[in-house]
Design a protein around this motif. Structure first.
Motif, PDB file in Angstrom:
ATOM      1  N   GLY A 784       0.796  -1.230   0.000  1.00 27.90           N
ATOM      2  CA  GLY A 784       0.000   0.000   0.000  1.00 27.90           C
ATOM      3  C   GLY A 784       0.819   1.265   0.000  1.00 27.90           C
ATOM      4  N   GLY A 785       2.125   1.162  -0.171  1.00 26.05           N
ATOM      5  CA  GLY A 785       2.976   2.340  -0.165  1.00 26.05           C
ATOM      6  C   GLY A 785       3.114   2.955  -1.551  1.00 26.05           C
ATOM      7  N   PHE A 786       3.394   4.240  -1.597  1.00 29.34           N
ATOM      8  CA  PHE A 786       3.620   4.929  -2.868  1.00 29.34           C
ATOM      9  C   PHE A 786       4.377   6.223  -2.597  1.00 29.34           C
ATOM     10  N   TRP A 787       4.929   6.799  -3.677  1.00 26.04           N
ATOM     11  CA  TRP A 787       5.690   8.041  -3.610  1.00 26.04           C
ATOM     12  C   TRP A 787       4.906   9.157  -4.294  1.00 26.04           C
ATOM     13  N   THR A 788       5.109  10.391  -3.821  1.00 29.52           N
ATOM     14  CA  THR A 788       4.571  11.562  -4.516  1.00 29.52           C
ATOM     15  C   THR A 788       5.708  12.561  -4.725  1.00 29.52           C
ATOM     16  N   PHE A 789       5.701  13.207  -5.891  1.00 30.77           N
ATOM     17  CA  PHE A 789       6.703  14.209  -6.245  1.00 30.77           C
ATOM     18  C   PHE A 789       5.964  15.467  -6.704  1.00 30.77           C
ATOM     19  N   ASP A 790       6.382  16.606  -6.194  1.00 29.69           N
ATOM     20  CA  ASP A 790       5.699  17.849  -6.543  1.00 29.69           C
ATOM     21  C   ASP A 790       6.712  18.979  -6.642  1.00 29.69           C
TER      22      ASP A 790
END
Length: 886
Positions: A784-790
């Motif tokens: 259930g993990g994920f990365w976000t980039f902004d």
């Protein structure tokens, strides 16, 4: 005897009918919006023979139970459509839809109809990516008995033609799942999914923590499999026990198609893209609002919208007046980012029901209130400038109808920093303690009542000035320059509403709030003390004329402001009492909506003020929307509180009276006009939105702040002539590839006023601004993990600077500043739904203004000035933080 046998046979058959005609349960999609919709849908279902009916506004799912001997699903859904609600089998008529109350007007496109029929064609949603997927999906469909099968990658739809006597859609979709492709009825096994070629691997999970909903192949789907149009985001599903239901993930920032005004709804998802420690930092990824520093000493930030200062924007919390009066200079720091449940940003004149002060728009902040399950969240934040924060939020249900929220916040900056070595702190040191308790009651479905209660206490202490200032000594007994700001604030509020029984279109609401605000401060040898007591009350009644195409709101408001200010040796006291009456009419047509409102306020010092406003929306198509607006607003200026950015200087303050009752000045009155065009379309097979808008603000009366008469003065006087602000913005939001969002914007401002020395541009306002935001989210892993980039890039054009010809040449500014760019970025790792760690940087271009404080070496001299700020004063800095939910 034969008669007896016949009677017995009839009784047996009748009994058998009840024995074998068991109750059945279905989960079906029904469109609606609110509590009124819920009552209408459930009541209609029961009248159509349902034993039980339970509809959810959030999932749009109706769970309905009935005995097959008494009714059937077709009958129930037909009756619901007749009552005004589209569902997966039937659509209502446009006339019936128009007659629904305004709050019940849901979006009719995309349709919920279970199948889209066209020449005996059926369409369903199937996940995939490429040509290889297309070949595999179509072959599986043909192998399962379809006569025709065409799958389209951009829309994720398969179009089928089949002979019902030979096969069924369920059999075909089951076969497609068997070869590895999830669809709206069945989910593929993990083995089949993993056996797909690399180019065919699609996202099986939501980007933000929702479970994959598709019914597993070892489960029996219900007769009615709920579904939606996945054309915008095919990966966005959710599930229910009874069958497949679908929920579209809420956009981070969504431009409402239903609102008559140009309104952007900013969700918590958007706020997580940046540090967002308080409201002033909540707009770093928003193109509409400009954020800038007010001066080089106190480090506070201010907002600008449509080319004008934030004092012309109505800033509310829970639709109650919030950042106004003495709270204007520092109030953006009083709403922590982790407390915010959502923000509604409206450009141009807002509804008259919310008051008369909105000129350029309204920004309303909603606090965290509701949760399905008890939830406690902890946030810890720290940056490279030794600024630290901690937030604790808790939401829980006390009973079926009562819920509560506890919001706690503390921050502190304890380390002194002076990156440019001018002897002054780059940011103040100090602490803030902030606590809020919310109590909510909701029983709209039965009693028709709802109420919301809140209480808040805040203590904020800041120290700024020269690094060597000795806080153990008074300012007058030392050569170093200090700034001290001590703010105490207390609020209590309540909102109560009632929907009349049998009249879901008729309601009454009453809002009340009391605020106490106190500021004790000094800026070198300049003292400022202020107290404000405010009571606000607003009573609103809503109903219809004949039918819901003709709706109205009417009511009365009352505002009480008591101000007591001490500046140097002068005392300024005043009390403003403002009773008001308002009326607003809404006309709804087939493809247009008109909202016309007016209010009259009886201001004891500013006189009677009439405030009309008009908003018009025309839908050329569901995806091409034109909006027009015009409206008037007025306000009373608080010249000392709103100009504290210039207190950290040795400019003297001069007020030129004009027979007014407030500092000798007349109130500010302005008209705002606007037009916008919103267009949605498919770009690279995905949803794309372009919005272009133009707004003009014309002042009839204005309190001008003149910095050009002398570099040693701040002069306030009423406008004698013309003052206007033109604002043009175009924004493009699109998704070039899945999970990658792009926001691109350009803004042009033309802001001018007739000052005492002639017409000129308003200083510190760049004519040209550019904006780019890029956001990418990876697919979830097995845990259930994920990365976000902004990342966000702001480009700011040159700005006119105040004339400082009375200073020596070394203490003068150029006529225009240079252009500059700032870059913010953040990376976050979401381990699961409960834990998130993030690291980011602000002003990564490290652009800073040279010598932001004029004559910093001589802070008590004639030329010292810390208010001439047009660019960042802090170089690049890094922050880290984590969020944990319990």
């Amino acid at each position: 005897m034969k008669l007896l046998y016949k009677s017995l046979l009839i009784i047996v058959l009748f009994a058998a009918n009840f024995i074998f005609a068991q109750n059945v349960t279905h989960a079906v999609l029904v469109k609606g919006e609110c509590g009124m919709c819920k009552e209408r849908i459930e009541t209609t279902a029961k009248k159509a023979g349902a034993k039980t009916a339970n509809w959810s506004a959030s999932t749009k799912i109706l769970n309905v139970e009935f005995n097959e001997s008494e009714t059937n699903l077709d009958t129930v859904l037909k009756k619901i459509a007749d009552a005004g609600h589209d569902n997966e089998r039937y659509s209502t008529t446009q006339e019936t839809y128009n007659n629904l109350p305004d709050c019940c007007h849901y979006e009719r496109q995309p349709s919920f109809l279970k199948t889209e029929k066209k020449d005996s064609e059926l369409q369903y949603f199937v996940k995939g990516n490429c040509v290889s997927c297309k070949n595999r999906i179509e072959k599986a469909a043909l192998d399962a008995g379809a006569d025709v099968a065409v799958w389209d990658a951009p829309t994720q739809k398969i179009t089928l033609q089949l002979d019902p006597s030979k096969t069924s859609a369920e059999a075909i979709l089951k076969k497609i799942a068997d070869v590895g492709h999830d669809n709206e009825m069945f989910q593929s096994t993990e083995k089949a999914y993993k056996d797909l070629p690399a180019c065919c691997v699609y996202s099986r999970t939501l980007a933000f923590g929702e479970k994959n909903p598709l019914v597993h192949i070892d489960e029996q789907p219900s007769e009615s499999v709920a579904r939606k149009d996945f054309s915008d985001h095919p990966e966005h599903y959710d599930n229910s026990i009874e069958g497949v239901t679908v929920i579209k993930e809420r956009d981070a920032t969504a431009l409402s198609r239903k609102d008559v005004g140009l309104t952007f709804n900013i969700s918590g998802k958007e706020l997580l893209k940046a540090a967002c420690c308080n409201l002033s930092e909540s707009f770093e990824t928003n193109a509409t609002v400009d954020v800038s520093y007010s001066n080089a000493v106190t480090g506070t930030k201010q907002l600008k919208m449509l080319g004008l200062d934030q004092k012309y924007t109505s800033l509310t919390k829970e639709l109650l007046p919030e950042i106004r009066g003495l709270a204007s200079p520092y109030g953006l720091n009083f709403i922590p980012g982790r407390w915010i449940g959502g923000i509604q940003l409206t450009k141009g004149g807002s509804t008259v029901t919310n008051g008369y002060e909105s000129i350029t728009g309204q920004i309303n902040t909603e606090l965290l209130k509701h949760s399905k399950e008890p939830e406690t969240s902890l946030n810890i934040f720290a940056d490279s400038n030794a600024r630290t924060e901690a937030n604790i939020t808790h939401t829980s249900n006390l009973t079926q109808h009562w819920s509560q929220s506890i919001l706690l916040h503390g921050n502190g900056t304890l380390v002194k920093s002076d990156h440019n070595n001018d002897g002054f702190l780059d940011q103040p040191t100090g602490t803030q303690l902030n606590a809020t308790y919310l109590l909510n009651y909701t029983d709209l479905d039965h009693s028709g009542w709802a109420t919301h209660f809140g209480i808040n206490f805040l203590q904020d202490k800041r120290k700024a000035g020269q690094v060597d200032f000795d806080w153990q000594k008074p300012q007058i007994s030392q050569p170093n320059y200090g700034v001290g700001i001590d703010i105490s604030r207390f609020q209590v509020w309540n909102k109560t509403g009632h929907i009349f029984e049998g009249k879901p279109y008729q309601s009454i609401g009453w809002m009340n709030q009391f605020t106490y605000h106190q500021q004790d401060s000094f800026f070198g040898l300049r003292d400022y003390f202020g107290k404000q007591k405010t009571f606000y009350s607003n009573l609103i009644f809503e109903s219809i004329f004949g039918n819901t195409n003709h709706k109205y709101k009417t009511g009365a408001s009352f505002l009480y402001d008591n101000y007591d200010e001490d500046y140097l040796s002068q005392n300024f006291k005043r009390t403003e009492t403002v009773p008001g009456l308002f009326f607003e009419y809404t006309l709804t047509g087939t493809n247009y909506t008109l909202v016309a409102g007016a209010r009259t306020d009886f201001h004891n010092l500013a006189g009677t003020q009439f405030t009309p406003r008009l908003n018009f929306k025309y839908d050329f198509t569901p995806k091409t929307i034109l909006r027009l607006s015009a409206g008037k607003g007025f306000r009373t200026a608080n010249v000392f509180a709103e100009s504290q950015g210039y207190f950290a200087s040795n400019r003297t303050i001069e007020i030129i009276p004009n027979d007014g009752e407030i500092y000798g000045l007349k109130p500010e009155i302005a008209w705002n006009y606007g037009a916008s065009l919103q267009q949605e379309f498919q770009f690279l097979g995905r949803k794309s939105t372009v919005v272009a808008d133009f707004f003009r603000t014309d002042f009839q009366q204005q309190v001008l702040l003149d910095l050009d008469q002398s570099a040693q003065k701040i002069v306030f006087y009423n406008l004698n002539g013309t003052s206007f602000a033109n604002s043009f913005q175009t924004q493009w939001d699109f998704t070039p590839i899945r999970n990658f969002e792009v926001r691109l914007a350009y803004k042009y401002y033309d802001v001018q006023a007739d000052y005492a020395n002639g017409r000129r541009e308003v200083p510190f306002m760049a004519k040209h601004r550019g904006f780019l935001n890029l956001a990418y989210t990876t697919s979830k892993n097995e845990k259930g993990g994920f990365w976000t980039f902004d990342t966000t890039l702001n480009v700011v054009g040159k700005q006119l600077l105040p004339e400082m010809g009375t200073n020596p040449s070394e203490f003068q500014l150029p006529k225009y500043s240079g252009s500059f760019s700032t870059l913010n970025a953040q990376i976050a790792k979401n381990f699961n739904d409960k834990m998130r760690v993030y690291i980011g940087g602000e002003n990564l271009t490290s652009y800073t203004q040279n010598n932001p404080i004029i004559d910093a070496a001589n802070p008590f001299g004639n030329y010292f000035d810390g208010g001439m700020v047009y660019a960042p004063i802090m170089p690049a800095h890094i922050y880290v933080g984590f969020d944990v939910k319990f």
